[in-house]
Design an enzyme around this catalytic site. Structure first.
Site, PDB file in Angstrom:
ATOM      1  N   LYS A 267     -14.857  10.271   6.959  1.00  0.00           N
ATOM      2  CA  LYS A 267     -15.043   9.199   5.966  1.00  0.00           C
ATOM      3  C   LYS A 267     -16.490   8.695   6.007  1.00  0.00           C
ATOM      4  O   LYS A 267     -17.095   8.418   4.967  1.00  0.00           O
ATOM      5  CB  LYS A 267     -14.054   8.059   6.243  1.00  0.00           C
ATOM      6  CG  LYS A 267     -12.592   8.432   5.945  1.00  0.00           C
ATOM      7  CD  LYS A 267     -11.608   7.393   6.508  1.00  0.00           C
ATOM      8  CE  LYS A 267     -10.164   7.846   6.381  1.00  0.00           C
ATOM      9  NZ  LYS A 267      -9.217   6.916   7.047  1.00  0.00           N
TER      10      LYS A 267
ATOM     11  N   GLN B 105      -8.906   1.784  11.239  1.00  0.00           N
ATOM     12  CA  GLN B 105      -8.142   3.031  11.325  1.00  0.00           C
ATOM     13  C   GLN B 105      -6.839   2.800  12.100  1.00  0.00           C
ATOM     14  O   GLN B 105      -6.854   2.243  13.199  1.00  0.00           O
ATOM     15  CB  GLN B 105      -9.007   4.127  11.983  1.00  0.00           C
ATOM     16  CG  GLN B 105      -8.381   5.508  11.988  1.00  0.00           C
ATOM     17  CD  GLN B 105      -8.193   6.127  10.594  1.00  0.00           C
ATOM     18  OE1 GLN B 105      -8.928   5.821   9.657  1.00  0.00           O
ATOM     19  NE2 GLN B 105      -7.202   6.985  10.450  1.00  0.00           N
TER      20      GLN B 105
ATOM     21  N   ASP C 178      -8.001  -0.110   1.761  1.00  0.00           N
ATOM     22  CA  ASP C 178      -6.822   0.683   2.129  1.00  0.00           C
ATOM     23  C   ASP C 178      -5.590   0.283   1.296  1.00  0.00           C
ATOM     24  O   ASP C 178      -4.608   1.021   1.248  1.00  0.00           O
ATOM     25  CB  ASP C 178      -6.464   0.426   3.602  1.00  0.00           C
ATOM     26  CG  ASP C 178      -6.949   1.522   4.533  1.00  0.00           C
ATOM     27  OD1 ASP C 178      -6.976   2.689   4.104  1.00  0.00           O
ATOM     28  OD2 ASP C 178      -7.277   1.207   5.687  1.00  0.00           O
TER      29      ASP C 178
HETATM   30  N1  GUN Z   1      -4.148   6.235   9.397  1.00  0.00           N
HETATM   31  C1  GUN Z   1      -3.590   7.249   8.709  1.00  0.00           C
HETATM   32  N2  GUN Z   1      -3.863   7.124   7.378  1.00  0.00           N
HETATM   33  C2  GUN Z   1      -4.620   6.024   7.250  1.00  0.00           C
HETATM   34  C3  GUN Z   1      -5.219   5.385   6.122  1.00  0.00           C
HETATM   35  O1  GUN Z   1      -5.095   5.804   4.968  1.00  0.00           O
HETATM   36  N3  GUN Z   1      -5.935   4.268   6.401  1.00  0.00           N
HETATM   37  C4  GUN Z   1      -6.068   3.762   7.662  1.00  0.00           C
HETATM   38  N4  GUN Z   1      -6.768   2.638   7.818  1.00  0.00           N
HETATM   39  N5  GUN Z   1      -5.512   4.332   8.711  1.00  0.00           N
HETATM   40  C5  GUN Z   1      -4.793   5.453   8.507  1.00  0.00           C
END
Ligand code: GUN
Length: 294
Positions: free
Chosen positions: A55, A99, A122
């Site tokens: 990312k 995350q 998110d």
């Molecule tokens: N862990 C797995 N998928 C995601 C996501 O889309 N966002 C975040 N913040 N954590 C994750």
């Protein structure tokens, strides 16, 4: 095996990223605004490290400002809340991503709710979850958003179609159900989960099957209807003695088994995964433009 049935998420995500890049340049030139995204990575989960790195790389390529805070798994909830508040108050930051999963000592929901909903790229804050339910403008969770973009950009008809979702997580299953129910998509939606009876009978009715249960190769050809569209959200590590790493990544769908019978299918890797990152970038750009909450 021919490739004509493959939904190429990698190629579609590159196209979206090119669109975002040119919008970002325009935003910089016209308003002097640079989209900014803050990542918070806690603990040592290897998959989380990989995701945050990709990312961050996407931010770099698109000309976004980004900051990554890497914290030990032993961090206190209060210290984490303090950091989030700092990003909430930072005008250069338009999106905050913590995350998941978090270490068990931290209350995940309190953390999600501490993020300013206007920076919740998110789409996990209850305000965004609720607004999605009632069809109001909001941040849409990135994986479900990526799935609907794949359907749109491949011209997949959703109206009046049976969409069956395997999995009821807050990150994928529930929000994708909500999206496909919107007037924009008009699907008839069924959500299956670990206690659902006769799953195979239900999935056999699916025109669109979305698998998000985290079980490697769970869906085989006896689960699907001839000509259906399969979206495989699974990212499972399974042992592979022939690989250098000792494992390989596989989806929730047995791709080789389903390929001949289905109409279209997303590969793993190269299907939904790159779309999740592209839509995170889209949400951050939209946040910087102020088009979700002004
Ligand atoms: N862990 C797995 N998928 C995601 C996501 O889309 N966002 C975040 N913040 N954590 C994750």
């Amino acid at each position: 095996m021919d490739n004509s049935k493959i939904i190429d998420g990698k190629a579609i995500s590159m196209q979206i990223r090119a669109e975002i890049k040119s919008e970002t340049e325009k935003l910089k030139a016209e308003k002097g605004i640079v989209p900014g995204l803050a990542f918070i990575l806690i603990g040592e989960d290897p998959a989380s490290k990989v995701y945050v790195r990709s990312k961050g790389k996407a931010c770099e390529e698109l000309g976004f400002h980004s900051v990554t805070e890497t914290l030990p798994g032993s961090i206190s909830e209060n210290a984490l809340l303090y950091l989030i508040n700092r990003f909430n108050a930072d005008d250069k930051i338009h999106g905050i991503l913590v995350q998941l999963p978090l270490p068990a000592s931290i209350d995940q929901q309190s953390i999600i709710e501490s993020i300013d909903h206007k920076k919740d790229v998110d789409g996990f804050h209850p305000l965004n979850v609720g607004r999605l339910q009632i069809g109001e403008k909001c941040f849409i969770p990135c994986t479900p958003y990526g799935i609907t973009e794949l359907l749109k950009r491949t011209g997949t008809v959703t109206e009046g179609k049976n969409a069956v979702i395997l999995g009821r997580s807050n990150i994928v299953g529930k929000p994708v159900a909500c999206l496909l129910l919107k007037n924009e998509f008009n699907s008839t939606v069924t959500v299956c989960h670990s206690k659902t009876k006769d799953i195979r009978e239900i999935t056999s009715q699916a025109d669109i099957l979305i698998a998000a249960i985290g079980k490697a190769n769970f869906v085989t050809k006896d689960f699907i209807k001839e000509g259906c569209t399969i979206i495989d959200v699974g990212i499972n590590r399974i042992e592979d003695k022939n690989s250098k790493t000792g494992y390989k990544i596989t989806g929730d769908v047995n791709y080789d088994d389903c390929y001949d019978k289905c109409g279209k299918i997303t590969p793993v890797p190269g299907g939904v995964g790159p779309m999740t990152i592209a839509m995170l970038m889209q949400n951050t750009l939209d946040s910087a433009k102020g088009i979700i909450y002004g």
